[in-house]
Design an enzyme around this catalytic site. Structure first.
Site, mmCIF file in Angstrom:
data_model
loop_
_atom_site.group_PDB
_atom_site.id
_atom_site.type_symbol
_atom_site.label_atom_id
_atom_site.label_comp_id
_atom_site.label_asym_id
_atom_site.label_seq_id
_atom_site.Cartn_x
_atom_site.Cartn_y
_atom_site.Cartn_z
ATOM 1 N N LYS A 178 -39.157 -64.028 27.419
ATOM 2 C CA LYS A 178 -39.866 -63.537 28.294
ATOM 3 C C LYS A 178 -40.955 -62.651 27.981
ATOM 4 C CE LYS A 178 -37.928 -62.368 32.613
ATOM 5 N NZ LYS A 178 -38.693 -63.708 33.241
ATOM 6 N N MET A 236 -47.259 -53.092 31.637
ATOM 7 C CA MET A 236 -47.932 -54.321 31.234
ATOM 8 C C MET A 236 -49.288 -54.337 31.823
ATOM 9 S SD MET A 236 -44.461 -56.359 32.525
ATOM 10 C CE MET A 236 -44.004 -55.220 33.857
ATOM 11 N N ASP A 264 -35.448 -61.086 24.809
ATOM 12 C CA ASP A 264 -36.426 -61.163 25.106
ATOM 13 C C ASP A 264 -37.593 -61.383 24.028
ATOM 14 O OD1 ASP A 264 -35.839 -61.719 27.824
ATOM 15 O OD2 ASP A 264 -36.405 -59.644 28.419
#
Length: 511
Positions: free
Chosen positions: A59, A173, A37
């Site tokens: 990602k 996040m 990622d």
């Protein structure tokens, strides 16, 4: 099914290469294919074997270079080819990592798999910022919530329930949702002055922390330039800040180590112990010569009995720890008894303290060790210690320079050069561009060169570039001269030793 490969779903941890688990490292080392990622740091990516196929699926919130369905298909297809496949994911693969979705696909096609847990950023990032997720009497629990909701999410975050909890709330996040998080928690009854914190790029060189309150968190994130990826924490533990990572002397320093891989681990460990983030980027590799005829013939001459009084000393000269390793390896390969090299007329000369230490591991102490690491200094000492009746044998790399020979010829000393290994350039070009990008962004504080050949290997790996942006920390004048020829910004360690390079990094900016 017998022809199928296998997939390892591996958590890479929160960022720091030191937080990659031992099992994750072991699995990476045997991988045929690694699918990784965007948020995985270079200090981890450069641990992937050079020969492994590397597939970037990128990602990152809002910037997916491959859809989840496409990633599932890549995993499946590589496993069906019979490959050993590592799916490398940031943090832990089951903590908002969509690991379960990938395993559902593999299980449906009867692809064998293993799960390698990773250290989740939900805890580690706060710990690196000195914030405990629990504290007796303050926070009896902690709760991990995603701050990034996908478009297909069926249920909104239940802020009403979260506001009633007395534990620590951790939003992964969460940078883009700071305003939403703060406003909704306040709306559902949390006090305006509830302590809150934001940590961006946790456990990495770029780690940054702000301690605030729900009321001021959005403002303070802007003021402190807290960027994504970031973790938001809410609760009384945010006032219990225990500083530790910034006490390490090389905190927020990132360096590139270009030394040969098998000799780099001790050097890397010392740097990491002082807080540095290390990108291992070996640019050279030494390999034995296939034809050992010259070595065998030389050793026959060197070990044959000779009682003539007029014959002087025989000098065995080794100019690097690598040379010491290959010399004794060849003795074993050719079945040469070490006792044949032990006499009053057999002398050993080395090119520095590191080579002397390597020789001592075999129970032999060098007769000549120059204070400064260079062929010229060794040549000066041999001019003083040897005479014209002596015979000098130089056991070195096939690519060794002429500096030492010039000094011996000037003194009229007899010598014989014997190549026992060769140096090849071997940098993994997969990481050349990412490393250069970080150099351009001033994210690398030093590229550490331990020989002129590592400089050449680095330049070869990078291709046509403006090397004047490279902050080169060099082990000696010869290495520095090579780096300077490419217009790098050169700093030379005070002594030709790895510890001295670390001291130089500690004492001054290498810029």
């Amino acid at each position: 099914m017998e022809d199928n490969g296998k997939v390892w779903l591996v958590g890479a941890g929160p960022g720091s290469g030191e937080l990659l688990t031992a099992k994750a490292q072991a699995v990476l080392e045997k991988a045929d294919v690694v699918i990784y990622d965007a948020l995985i740091q270079l200090e981890i990516l450069t641990k992937i074997p050079t020969q492994a196929k590397k597939i970037y699926v990128g990602k990152r919130a809002g910037h997916h270079s491959a859809s989840q369905q496409q990633i599932n298909e890549i995993l499946l297809q590589e496993a069906l080819k019979g490959k050993q496949v590592v799916r490398l994911k940031g943090g832990d693969p089951f903590v908002f990592g969509r690991g379960a979705e990938e395993l559902e696909c593999l299980a449906a096609h009867q692809i064998p798999f293993e799960i390698v847990p990773g250290i989740t950023s939900a805890i580690a990032v706060l710990e690196y910022a000195g914030i405990p997720v629990t504290h007796r009497g303050i926070a009896p629990s902690f709760h991990v919530i995603t701050g990034h909701r996908s478009e297909e999410a069926k249920q909104p975050i239940n802020y009403d329930a979260l506001a009633q909890l007395d534990g620590t709330l951790i939003f992964l996040m969460g940078r883009a949702a700071v305003k939403e998080i703060s406003e909704n928690l306040i709306k559902e009854g949390m006090h305006l002055d509830t302590p809150a914190a934001a940590v961006s790029f946790g456990t990495t060189k770029r780690q940054k922390t702000t301690i605030s309150t729900l009321k001021n968190l959005e403002f303070d994130c802007e003021r402190m330039n807290i960027q994504t990826p970031a973790i938001i924490a809410v609760g009384q533990v945010c006032t219990q800040k225990f500083e530790w990572i910034n006490q390490l002397p090389l905190f927020q320093k990132q360096v590139v180590v270009t030394r040969e891989k098998r000799y780099a681990s001790g050097f890397v460990k010392k740097l990491e112990e002082k807080g540095a983030h290390v990108i291992t980027f070996p640019t050279i590799e030494t390999v034995p010569l296939k034809d050992t005829t010259a070595f065998r013939q030389t050793m026959n001459r060197l070990t044959e009995p000779n009682e003539k009084a007029s014959i002087g000393n025989q000098w065995i000269v080794l100019t690097s720890p690598t040379g010491v390793e290959y010399f004794f390896s060849l003795l074993r390969k050719e079945n040469i008894d070490l006792r044949k090299l032990l006499s009053e007329k057999k002398k050993f000369a080395v090119c520095g303290s590191g080579t002397a230490a390597a020789l001592e591991q075999h129970g032999i102490y060098a007769d000549v060790i120059p204070e400064r690491f260079s062929g010229k200094e060794l040549g000066r000492m041999l001019q003083k210690e040897a005479n014209k009746n002596d015979r000098i044998y130089l056991f070195r790399s096939a690519l060794a320079d002429e500096e030492l020979q010039i000094m011996l010829r000037e003194a009229g000393l007899s010598y014989e050069e014997v190549s026992i290994y060769e140096t090849v350039f071997c940098a993994d070009s997969e990481w050349s561009e990412p490393i250069w990008d970080q150099l351009e962004q001033n994210q690398i504080d030093a590229v550490m060169f331990t020989s002129a050949s590592t400089v050449k290997g680095f330049v070869k790996a990078m291709g046509e570039r403006d090397f004047s942006i490279v902050p080169a920390l060099c082990i000696g004048k010869k290495t520095a001269l090579e780096a300077s020829s490419y217009h790098m910004r050169v700093t030379i360690s005070k002594q030709a030793a790895l510890d001295s390079m670390i001291d130089q990094l500690l004492e001054s900016e290498v810029r």
